[in-house]
Scaffold this motif. Structure first.
Motif, mmCIF file in Angstrom:
data_model
loop_
_atom_site.group_PDB
_atom_site.id
_atom_site.type_symbol
_atom_site.label_atom_id
_atom_site.label_comp_id
_atom_site.label_asym_id
_atom_site.label_seq_id
_atom_site.Cartn_x
_atom_site.Cartn_y
_atom_site.Cartn_z
ATOM 1 N N CYS A 19 -21.868 9.879 -16.029
ATOM 2 C CA CYS A 19 -21.698 11.378 -15.401
ATOM 3 C C CYS A 19 -20.535 11.564 -14.462
ATOM 4 C CB CYS A 19 -23.018 11.313 -14.577
ATOM 5 S SG CYS A 19 -24.535 10.975 -15.472
ATOM 6 N N SER A 20 -19.784 12.625 -14.730
ATOM 7 C CA SER A 20 -18.865 12.910 -13.707
ATOM 8 C C SER A 20 -19.045 13.054 -12.595
ATOM 9 C CB SER A 20 -17.979 14.067 -14.577
ATOM 10 O OG SER A 20 -18.481 15.148 -13.983
ATOM 11 N N ALA A 21 -17.910 12.432 -11.667
ATOM 12 C CA ALA A 21 -18.266 12.971 -10.228
ATOM 13 C C ALA A 21 -18.357 14.003 -9.740
ATOM 14 C CB ALA A 21 -17.123 12.293 -9.406
ATOM 15 N N GLU A 22 -17.506 14.847 -10.690
ATOM 16 C CA GLU A 22 -17.507 16.575 -10.046
ATOM 17 C C GLU A 22 -18.989 17.029 -10.128
ATOM 18 O OE1 GLU A 22 -15.235 18.100 -13.265
ATOM 19 O OE2 GLU A 22 -13.754 16.519 -13.113
ATOM 20 N N LEU A 23 -19.607 16.571 -11.076
ATOM 21 C CA LEU A 23 -21.082 17.387 -11.070
ATOM 22 C C LEU A 23 -21.993 16.550 -9.928
ATOM 23 C CD1 LEU A 23 -22.251 16.874 -14.699
ATOM 24 C CD2 LEU A 23 -21.747 19.026 -13.726
ATOM 25 N N TRP A 24 -21.886 15.521 -9.512
ATOM 26 C CA TRP A 24 -22.509 14.913 -8.748
ATOM 27 C C TRP A 24 -22.065 15.390 -7.115
ATOM 28 C CZ3 TRP A 24 -26.515 11.060 -8.528
ATOM 29 C CH2 TRP A 24 -27.451 10.785 -9.664
ATOM 30 N N ARG A 25 -20.922 16.086 -7.340
ATOM 31 C CA ARG A 25 -20.445 16.404 -5.878
ATOM 32 C C ARG A 25 -21.005 17.823 -5.719
ATOM 33 N NH1 ARG A 25 -15.003 13.890 -6.895
ATOM 34 N NH2 ARG A 25 -14.964 12.073 -5.493
ATOM 35 N N VAL A 26 -21.299 18.615 -6.907
ATOM 36 C CA VAL A 26 -21.976 19.680 -6.673
ATOM 37 C C VAL A 26 -23.288 19.667 -5.816
ATOM 38 C CG1 VAL A 26 -22.946 21.838 -7.962
ATOM 39 C CG2 VAL A 26 -20.857 20.951 -8.558
ATOM 40 N N SER A 27 -24.055 18.767 -6.216
ATOM 41 C CA SER A 27 -25.526 18.610 -5.830
ATOM 42 C C SER A 27 -25.283 17.648 -4.377
ATOM 43 C CB SER A 27 -26.187 17.690 -6.561
ATOM 44 O OG SER A 27 -25.700 16.319 -6.824
ATOM 45 N N GLU A 28 -24.117 17.568 -4.069
ATOM 46 C CA GLU A 28 -23.831 16.524 -2.919
ATOM 47 C C GLU A 28 -24.446 15.039 -2.982
ATOM 48 O OE1 GLU A 28 -24.744 19.163 0.406
ATOM 49 O OE2 GLU A 28 -23.073 20.532 -0.161
ATOM 50 N N ARG A 29 -24.946 14.730 -3.960
ATOM 51 C CA ARG A 29 -25.443 13.412 -4.261
ATOM 52 C C ARG A 29 -24.331 12.181 -4.323
ATOM 53 N NH1 ARG A 29 -30.986 12.783 -7.277
ATOM 54 N NH2 ARG A 29 -29.868 13.515 -9.110
ATOM 55 N N TRP A 30 -23.229 12.881 -4.721
ATOM 56 C CA TRP A 30 -22.149 11.761 -5.024
ATOM 57 C C TRP A 30 -21.952 10.881 -3.622
ATOM 58 C CZ3 TRP A 30 -19.745 9.560 -8.669
ATOM 59 C CH2 TRP A 30 -18.666 8.984 -8.460
ATOM 60 N N ASP A 31 -22.041 11.466 -2.504
ATOM 61 C CA ASP A 31 -22.038 10.809 -1.050
ATOM 62 C C ASP A 31 -23.613 10.464 -0.581
ATOM 63 O OD1 ASP A 31 -19.134 11.252 -1.037
ATOM 64 O OD2 ASP A 31 -19.658 13.342 -0.191
ATOM 65 N N LEU A 32 -24.232 11.243 -1.042
ATOM 66 C CA LEU A 32 -25.780 10.926 -0.297
ATOM 67 C C LEU A 32 -26.283 9.735 -0.982
ATOM 68 C CD1 LEU A 32 -27.561 12.690 1.428
ATOM 69 C CD2 LEU A 32 -28.591 13.431 -0.645
ATOM 70 N N MET A 33 -25.939 9.217 -2.172
ATOM 71 C CA MET A 33 -26.487 7.862 -2.834
ATOM 72 C C MET A 33 -25.623 6.830 -2.819
ATOM 73 S SD MET A 33 -28.813 9.431 -5.938
ATOM 74 C CE MET A 33 -29.440 7.761 -6.423
ATOM 75 N N ASN B 169 -34.245 11.154 -2.017
ATOM 76 C CA ASN B 169 -32.799 11.920 -2.221
ATOM 77 C C ASN B 169 -32.908 12.718 -3.420
ATOM 78 O OD1 ASN B 169 -32.680 10.261 -4.462
ATOM 79 N ND2 ASN B 169 -31.711 8.520 -3.240
ATOM 80 N N ILE B 170 -34.047 12.931 -4.005
ATOM 81 C CA ILE B 170 -34.158 13.855 -5.172
ATOM 82 C C ILE B 170 -34.232 15.383 -4.599
ATOM 83 C CG2 ILE B 170 -35.577 14.563 -7.188
ATOM 84 C CD1 ILE B 170 -34.504 11.832 -7.901
ATOM 85 N N GLY B 171 -35.079 15.615 -3.724
ATOM 86 C CA GLY B 171 -35.302 16.542 -2.883
ATOM 87 C C GLY B 171 -36.311 17.462 -3.493
ATOM 88 N N GLY B 172 -36.647 18.734 -3.119
ATOM 89 C CA GLY B 172 -37.754 19.335 -3.399
ATOM 90 C C GLY B 172 -38.813 19.467 -2.606
ATOM 91 N N GLN B 173 -39.830 20.297 -3.149
ATOM 92 C CA GLN B 173 -40.879 20.627 -2.144
ATOM 93 C C GLN B 173 -42.380 19.866 -2.278
ATOM 94 O OE1 GLN B 173 -41.149 24.833 -2.899
ATOM 95 N NE2 GLN B 173 -38.751 24.650 -3.264
ATOM 96 N N MET B 174 -42.481 19.188 -3.312
ATOM 97 C CA MET B 174 -43.638 18.600 -3.474
ATOM 98 C C MET B 174 -43.583 17.494 -4.329
ATOM 99 S SD MET B 174 -47.327 20.204 -5.138
ATOM 100 C CE MET B 174 -46.518 20.941 -6.731
ATOM 101 N N SER B 175 -44.420 16.368 -4.088
ATOM 102 C CA SER B 175 -43.989 15.064 -4.977
ATOM 103 C C SER B 175 -45.462 14.258 -5.204
ATOM 104 C CB SER B 175 -42.908 14.345 -4.226
ATOM 105 O OG SER B 175 -42.461 13.209 -5.079
ATOM 106 N N HIS B 176 -45.423 13.625 -6.232
ATOM 107 C CA HIS B 176 -46.468 12.708 -6.277
ATOM 108 C C HIS B 176 -45.913 11.278 -6.907
ATOM 109 C CE1 HIS B 176 -49.005 16.185 -5.792
ATOM 110 N NE2 HIS B 176 -49.889 15.529 -5.257
ATOM 111 N N GLU B 177 -46.706 10.261 -6.535
ATOM 112 C CA GLU B 177 -46.380 9.000 -7.403
ATOM 113 C C GLU B 177 -47.659 8.492 -8.000
ATOM 114 O OE1 GLU B 177 -43.295 7.281 -3.922
ATOM 115 O OE2 GLU B 177 -45.224 6.698 -4.016
ATOM 116 N N PHE B 178 -47.305 7.761 -9.012
ATOM 117 C CA PHE B 178 -48.397 7.284 -9.900
ATOM 118 C C PHE B 178 -48.302 5.729 -9.764
ATOM 119 C CE2 PHE B 178 -50.227 10.758 -12.253
ATOM 120 C CZ PHE B 178 -49.437 11.565 -12.056
ATOM 121 N N GLN B 179 -49.425 5.066 -8.972
ATOM 122 C CA GLN B 179 -49.127 3.653 -8.549
ATOM 123 C C GLN B 179 -50.081 2.595 -9.395
ATOM 124 O OE1 GLN B 179 -47.055 2.354 -5.964
ATOM 125 N NE2 GLN B 179 -46.087 4.187 -5.270
#
Lengths: 469, 469
Positions: free
Chosen positions: A117-131, A244-254
């Motif tokens: 996955c190109s760094a350019e794309l990951w810089r758009v979402s700012e996750r290149w540095d975040l992760m 670090n995925i982000g968003g407004q709602m999330s569930h885990e299946f455990q």
């Protein structure tokens, strides 16, 4: 326009095929029975442990890893990177087929995105540095930077944006893949439960409104519940933090398990349950009913996120509505650990020395153990082989799913022990009572630990009914 | 030991299953008919080309790449890295199932090795330096070096060696995988024909003697021939050089094609054929019969190597013979480009504006085109839908392989053009003669370019016979 009759058409197609073929060899005979002795199964020809594992066995940290290493299901290549041996690949392929069915039943369409996955794309979402340190990063010969995709929000959103403005009529879009993912874990451990290379099913959804997106979100969660139920796995769906995925709602299946790395809070008074990360620190009362929260541990095998427009706004992934106006798509993303599920299922179902697979994904369903060479019962070997053949014919769904443990230089006891370790749901043994009139076979049901004696017809009936169940 | 009757056993298994399940949701209704309008197919809702491709289309270099991009089968993510869209994934999965069958018919066992291959292993074989710029290299957070496996001789030989000394009784071992491979191509081009990430089937074989290894080598070559013949692909098996893989004997499986990057010499007088790399420079006469060699170009889709003990000696992969002495295993390795085969098949079979798939791996077998909304024939829409349903019932093998192009706001002509671009082997059109008594359907056979008019029964019979063929 050429017009012809049906016969002529078939003939001409046949000629076309022949024209495009150079079939010029004799086939190797196809093996009719699956024989244990011909499997690449490290346990096959030894009574001891695999030598190279001796050192590594002392560092083992959980039951599933120990069982899988001992049974020759996986082999460590480097820290957190495993070769999956034949039994594991069979189980994984069965699991993937079940996942495909569930995803396609709710309208999922399967795609396959690159690992690079190109760094350019990951810089758009700012996750290149975040992760920062979790990403495996590399450069190609032209010095262009890439990461090895641990997840694909960037790539898929770019893909959708690149299609130009799609019509609202094409929504919802539910796109998913089952591919290898990469994560530079600081401490890979527990075998396939926390590795650096692993298989994951990741789905990304695109909707025209928040309401529609919630509908889709629930449909995917339902599909996860259905899948886990079919596998016979006890699970909890908990509220989760979005990390670090982000968003407004999330569930885990455990899957509740002692060695689980997630701490869960479950309310005994109502349906509320959450990952501790998702509630206020020190919270002990249920926010819904004020009941007491009990803590338990779990292995996360699925994670769902309602993303809203977090990614669609960064990449400008829009659709055109009925008024022909561009509107940002509402997104969701949904992960399911494929190799982790295999290990987690083994972790929660197995005993200390025997693997128990969910029946639907057991690598093989039935193992036949004929008598030992030189034993009193040896003459019954042909009976077992005939039974194997008869079942293959009477229950074709079991074809390819039954094997004959022809290592008849080993005692029945040794082979039965191996069979338990490998976790065949049914083991059919030709023990002493095979010489009764009529012959009685010992049938071991691994998942319940029970044994019954059944006649030839009884065995055939049992396997037939179980397949139909 | 617990003893029970069969009924009780079934009951207890059922209880065990229920105990392990929390099935608590309502299912989303399953779609009965596959509708074109619901597919993620970029051509669906536009008459123009995908905007983002405009720039890229001018750089196109071959027919298959152009056709695949235009039809929305692939999407470029970065140079030489593609997202495979739903039609391509379907074709690829069908191809992998065929490959699995062929490999398993000769005793192949499927495994799955990591992409992250440690530099240490590659230094043992000395290929860490030898494959200098072709390898994608990276370091993990602990500064340990890895390459992304382009091939797995090192990993598999280490795996076999680590099992301790295997018994000669377990041989031959034929282990294979179908996984994503990586190669830092200087000039990725021709779409899936030369990419930097691609799917490859690679098999590694271990034998007890040179003679046995030759037998295995021939069996794998035969399986390749059988596979290509089933796909209806014209191919040449040529002598090849062993390159950086090494070994003592090698063959390539080539599809003759103008854009092929390999130059082949084929003797018209005898069976001799070779890659120019495998003969003396300037050689024009056949070494076998002194006949004249003609040059042609080919796309390499398979490559087989007899390796001898090149890798088994470096890694000490030995077996113990009947006298209990350790002996180095004789190895072979065998590659087959999976994504390359998809593109190569399209390259050699297709016309300039229509994809032709090998019938066995076409993403969908049949496309139904009902009348345009508002046309004279519109009333026949129900007829087409009923035909679709009847065939689904009468020919269950086609279930999931037929779709209805319900984009009835488009003319039949536009939809037929799309259908040709996507390459459904059969297109069933409700044209003017659908109003005849009895109704006549227009049946387009893409792979021969023929058209016939058939009644409802005629269409059903044709598809039934073709499936059985």
């Amino acid at each position: 326009m050429l017009r012809r009759g049906r016969r002529e058409l078939l003939f001409s197609l046949d000629a076309w095929r022949r024209h495009h073929s150079r079939f010029q060899h004799c086939r190797v005979a196809r093996t009719k029975r699956l024989l244990q002795s011909q499997f690449f199964q490290p346990m096959n020809f030894r009574e001891d442990t695999v030598p190279a594992l001796q050192g590594k066995l002392s560092e083992l940290t959980c039951k599933s890893q120990q069982l899988m290493l001992q049974a020759g299901l996986i082999y460590p290549s480097s820290p957190g990177c495993y070769s999956y041996l034949p039994y594991t690949v069979r189980a994984m392929e069965k699991l993937i087929r079940l996942i495909d069915k569930e995803m396609q039943a709710i309208g999922g369409q399967k795609i396959n995105m690159p690992s690079l996955c190109s760094a350019e794309l990951w810089r758009v979402s700012e996750r290149w540095d975040l992760m920062a340190s979790e990403l495996f990063r590399l450069r190609d010969r032209h010095n262009k930077a890439y990461c090895l995709g641990p997840t694909h929000e960037e790539v898929i959103t770019d893909l959708i944006a690149s299609q130009g403005t799609l019509s609202y009529k094409q929504f919802p879009l539910l796109l998913y893949q089952v591919t290898r993912k990469f994560r530079d874990e600081p401490k890979p451990r527990f075998g396939l439960l926390r590795s650096r290379e692993f298989y994951m099913k990741d789905m990304y959804t695109f909707d025209v409104s928040e309401e529609a997106a919630h509908h889709t979100y629930n449909a995917v969660c339902d599909a996860y519940c259905h899948l886990l139920s079919r596998l016979g796995l006890q699970f909890v769906k908990v509220q989760a933090s979005t990390g670090n995925i982000g968003g407004q709602m999330s569930h885990e299946f455990q899957l509740p398990a002692e060695i689980g790395e997630d701490r869960l809070l479950v309310c005994s008074g109502c349906q509320f349950s959450a990952n501790v990360e998702a509630v206020n620190p020190g919270q002990t009362l249920c926010p819904a009913c004020q009941g007491k929260l009990a803590e338990t541990k779990g292995i996360e095998i699925g994670h769902t996120f309602y993303l809203g427009t977090k990614y669609s706004s960064s990449f400008n992934a829009a659709y055109s509505n009925a008024q022909n106006q561009p509107v940002l798509a509402e997104m969701g993303c949904y992960g399911l650990g494929v190799t982790r599920m295999l290990a987690a299922a083994i972790e929660v179902l197995s005993t200390e020395d025997s693997i128990r697979w969910p029946g639907l994904i057991a690598p093989y369903q039935v193992c036949f153990i004929p008598p030992k060479k030189g034993s009193k019962e040896e003459s019954a070997t042909a009976l077992v082989e005939a039974l194997y053949d008869d079942i293959t014919e009477a229950t074709p769904q079991l074809k390819g799913d039954m094997l004959l443990d022809d290592r008849s230089h080993f005692s029945i006891g040794k082979r039965l022990k191996d069979a338990k370790r490998l976790g065949y749901p049914y083991v059919i043994v030709a023990g002493k009572r095979v010489l009764d009139t009529p012959s009685q076979f010992e049938v071991w049901c691994q998942n319940t630990g029970e044994v019954v004696f059944l006649s030839r017809e009884g065995v055939m009936g049992l396997l037939n009914e179980m397949q139909a169940a």
